[in-house]
Design a protein around this motif. Structure first.
Motif, short mmCIF file in Angstrom:
data_model
loop_
_atom_site.label_atom_id
_atom_site.label_comp_id
_atom_site.label_asym_id
_atom_site.label_seq_id
_atom_site.Cartn_x
_atom_site.Cartn_y
_atom_site.Cartn_z
N VAL A 8 0.85 -1.20 0.00
CA VAL A 8 0.00 0.00 0.00
C VAL A 8 0.88 1.25 0.00
CG1 VAL A 8 -1.63 1.36 1.38
CG2 VAL A 8 -2.04 -1.08 1.00
N ALA A 9 1.93 1.24 0.82
CA ALA A 9 2.85 2.38 0.84
C ALA A 9 3.50 2.58 -0.52
CB ALA A 9 3.91 2.18 1.93
N ALA A 10 3.90 1.49 -1.17
CA ALA A 10 4.50 1.59 -2.50
C ALA A 10 3.48 2.10 -3.51
CB ALA A 10 5.05 0.23 -2.94
N PHE A 11 2.24 1.67 -3.36
CA PHE A 11 1.18 2.16 -4.24
C PHE A 11 1.11 3.69 -4.16
CE2 PHE A 11 -3.04 3.96 -4.49
CZ PHE A 11 -3.48 3.53 -5.73
N TRP A 12 1.04 4.22 -2.92
CA TRP A 12 0.91 5.67 -2.76
C TRP A 12 2.16 6.41 -3.21
CZ3 TRP A 12 -3.53 7.61 -2.99
CH2 TRP A 12 -4.64 6.98 -2.42
N ASP A 13 3.32 5.80 -3.05
CA ASP A 13 4.56 6.45 -3.52
C ASP A 13 4.53 6.65 -5.03
OD1 ASP A 13 5.64 6.67 -0.98
OD2 ASP A 13 6.90 4.87 -1.18
N ALA A 14 3.91 5.72 -5.75
CA ALA A 14 3.89 5.77 -7.21
C ALA A 14 2.57 6.28 -7.79
CB ALA A 14 4.17 4.38 -7.77
N ALA A 28 -7.44 -4.03 -6.27
CA ALA A 28 -6.80 -5.34 -6.12
C ALA A 28 -6.20 -5.50 -4.72
CB ALA A 28 -5.73 -5.53 -7.19
N LEU A 29 -5.61 -4.45 -4.20
CA LEU A 29 -5.06 -4.51 -2.84
C LEU A 29 -6.17 -4.63 -1.81
CD1 LEU A 29 -2.28 -1.78 -3.11
CD2 LEU A 29 -1.91 -4.20 -2.56
N VAL A 30 -7.21 -3.84 -1.96
CA VAL A 30 -8.34 -3.86 -1.02
C VAL A 30 -9.00 -5.23 -1.00
CG1 VAL A 30 -10.66 -2.90 -0.64
CG2 VAL A 30 -8.72 -1.37 -1.05
N ASP A 31 -9.11 -5.84 -2.17
CA ASP A 31 -9.78 -7.14 -2.27
C ASP A 31 -9.02 -8.27 -1.56
OD1 ASP A 31 -11.93 -6.09 -3.61
OD2 ASP A 31 -11.25 -6.72 -5.60
N GLU A 32 -7.78 -8.03 -1.19
CA GLU A 32 -7.02 -9.01 -0.42
C GLU A 32 -7.45 -9.06 1.04
OE1 GLU A 32 -2.81 -8.47 -0.79
OE2 GLU A 32 -2.95 -8.11 -2.96
N ARG A 33 -8.17 -8.05 1.48
CA ARG A 33 -8.57 -7.94 2.88
C ARG A 33 -10.03 -8.32 3.05
NH1 ARG A 33 -3.81 -5.88 5.73
NH2 ARG A 33 -5.21 -5.09 7.32
N VAL A 39 -9.04 -0.65 7.63
CA VAL A 39 -7.88 -0.11 6.93
C VAL A 39 -8.09 -0.19 5.41
CG1 VAL A 39 -5.40 -0.37 6.53
CG2 VAL A 39 -6.32 -0.56 8.84
N ALA A 40 -8.58 -1.31 4.94
CA ALA A 40 -8.85 -1.45 3.51
C ALA A 40 -9.93 -0.46 3.06
CB ALA A 40 -9.28 -2.88 3.19
N LEU A 41 -10.96 -0.29 3.88
CA LEU A 41 -12.01 0.69 3.55
C LEU A 41 -11.43 2.11 3.47
CD1 LEU A 41 -14.87 -0.70 5.82
CD2 LEU A 41 -14.84 -0.68 3.31
N PHE A 42 -10.53 2.42 4.39
CA PHE A 42 -9.88 3.73 4.37
C PHE A 42 -9.05 3.91 3.10
CE2 PHE A 42 -5.85 6.00 5.17
CZ PHE A 42 -6.36 7.29 5.26
N GLU A 43 -8.27 2.90 2.76
CA GLU A 43 -7.44 3.02 1.55
C GLU A 43 -8.31 3.14 0.30
OE1 GLU A 43 -4.37 3.74 1.67
OE2 GLU A 43 -3.87 3.14 3.71
N TRP A 44 -9.43 2.44 0.29
CA TRP A 44 -10.35 2.54 -0.84
C TRP A 44 -10.93 3.95 -0.93
CZ3 TRP A 44 -11.06 0.85 -5.33
CH2 TRP A 44 -12.27 1.02 -6.00
#
Length: 160
Positions: A8-14, A28-33, A39-44
């Motif tokens: 997730v950190a790498a996602f936001w860096d790029a 795709a990252l959120v669907d892993e949770r 946390v996944a809801l926040f990132e989404w």
């Protein structure tokens, strides 16, 4: 294997909001949770907000907070939710969230910055300026007291 948090950190860096695949990559990252993972809801919510889909981000931020989002992400979610509410024409709701949060969090003075923006958009320009001046005053090498007094004056407090 790299942890989910690291990815997730790498996602936001790029992340690039002009990239049409950015939302799909976060999905795709959120669907892993698990579906109700705060946390996944926040990132989404964050990626929806990032690409300008604030109307969709608001309920996702609300779901993350309702699911028990905590730690450093909680105040970030409140600030981002308040900003999104402001952007969709609900600045009073955003201001209320930020007043309840205070600025003693990882978000720091950003709370006051977004509160000032919400207040301005809600039709309270003097209060918005007072909030901004109060946040700025402690950083000034000179004139701290004067700037704080002007903020009080804008709020209708007697400075005498």
């Amino acid at each position: 294997m790299t942890s989910w948090e690291d990815r997730v950190a790498a996602f936001w860096d790029a992340a690039d909001d002009a990239d049409p695949a950015v939302v799909d990559r976060m999905r795709a990252l959120v669907d892993e949770r698990p579906p109700a993972d705060p946390v996944a809801l926040f990132e989404w919510a964050s990626v929806l907000d990032f690409v300008g889909r604030e109307h969709e981000a608001v309920p996702a931020y609300e779901a993350a907070l309702a699911a028990g989002l905590d730690g450093e992400r909680m105040p970030q979610a409140v600030v981002q939710l308040a900003s999104s509410l402001r952007n969709i024409g609900r600045p009073d709701e955003g201001a209320a969230l930020l007043r309840d949060l205070g600025d003693g969090t990882v978000a720091g003075a950003a709370v006051q910055a977004f509160l000032a923006l919400c207040l301005r958009d809600a039709g309270h320009p003097d209060e918005a300026l007072a909030v901004a001046l109060r946040a700025l005053a402690p950083t000034l090498p000179l004139y701290r007291r004067s700037v704080a007094a002007y903020a009080d004056e804008l709020d209708g407090h007697d400075t005498a």
